[in-house]
Write an enzyme that holds these catalytic residues in place. Sequence first.
Site, PDB file in Angstrom:
ATOM      1  N   ASP A   1       0.904  -1.035  -0.105  1.00 19.11           N
ATOM      2  CA  ASP A   1       0.076   0.014   0.118  1.00 19.11           C
ATOM      3  C   ASP A   1       0.884   1.383  -0.016  1.00 19.11           C
ATOM      4  OD1 ASP A   1      -0.177   1.129   3.058  1.00 19.11           O
ATOM      5  OD2 ASP A   1      -0.009  -1.204   3.197  1.00 19.11           O
TER       6      ASP A   1
ATOM      7  N   GLU B   1      -8.392   4.484  12.155  1.00 16.54           N
ATOM      8  CA  GLU B   1      -7.381   4.210  13.258  1.00 16.54           C
ATOM      9  C   GLU B   1      -7.317   5.554  13.954  1.00 16.54           C
ATOM     10  OE1 GLU B   1      -3.278   4.181  11.561  1.00 16.54           O
ATOM     11  OE2 GLU B   1      -4.376   4.103   9.569  1.00 16.54           O
TER      12      GLU B   1
END
Length: 376
Positions: free
Chosen positions: A167, A254
């Site tokens: 990613d 997150e």
Amino acid sequence: MRFSAATSAIIATCIGLSSCTSSSTETALTVPPASVKTARVAPSQAIVPPSMPAASVPSIDPTPVAAITPPAGLRDPHELAWNGGAHETQAFDGLATTVGMPVPAERPVASLRPALNSSRSQPPYSQPMPPSAGFQRLKVYGHRFSDAKPMNFGRVAPRHFAVHGVDVSRWQANIDWARLRTQGANFAYIKATDGGDHIDPMFRTNWNRAQQAGIRRGAYHFFYWCRTAGEQADWFIRNVPRDPDALPPVIDVEYNHQSDCKMRLSTERVLEKMQVFMDKLERHYGQRPVIYTAPDFYKDHLRGQFRDYPFWLRSVAAHPSKIYPDRKWLFWQYSGSGLSQGVEGKIDLNVFNGGVEGWHDWVERSTGAGSAVAQR
């Protein structure tokens, strides 16, 4: 009802004057609340995909109406916003450098609550993904990655998995995607947006070049808790094309203690906002979103939740079964300090939970190439 003479005179005077106005509830609701961070969006000149009727779905995000007012300059909620200068990412305010999706140290206290009903029926698709020209089983390369901070994962290590990927975001700068693929990047999740008005400046370049290199790619959104879920979904849709060959979109949830957003929500509000965002993306792209998260956020908010959604779990020091013992997972991010030819500096490394055949089957089912997505 009776009126006094004075009252009648006032009414008559007001009727005679064109400048007499009244304040309505709608007008009052257009004043943005001070708690909502807003920013201007540059007018877009991108190609507008064909408009289709939007399905009416009840919203469970109880945010003030003023907070969901479209950003200035927005003409079409499905218009791609690939023009003008890219903004800095508000969700990562204060970070000088980072790799992929960092895990800040701060952990707020979460409110305890019963689990929401996870057996929601899937919303109807108002804009199904266009059919693919035909599913192709792209070659799977064995990984040749190394790690600046190698970990001993024990008996079940990342090397035991057949399908590796990465990613990326702006922090990887210019990537040699063709070289990266031969090193084992069989898939790539690319940072697209965060909040309701910020786009990763490398997204368009990475999105196009990854495809040209033959890499399966998808886009992810960093969720910003100080913006409404619907507004963030609209922004993602404006910037990420509905490509039948793309992997399902990802919502990255997150903590980030260095962000200027200091809001700490209850678990109930976290789940509500996530559901609004994911429902809107699923209706638009015809794919069920993947949830990316880290250990602290998962422990505080997501344990036992969203059982019918695929999860992408960050676990850089142990196998996910030890950090998330109650959770099945689709992707495992096992390193934030990976090294590879084709990229200068560090890069996040991931594996798919399955073999080569399992990977091909999942891709076929999860993209526009598979009828199961568009027809379910």
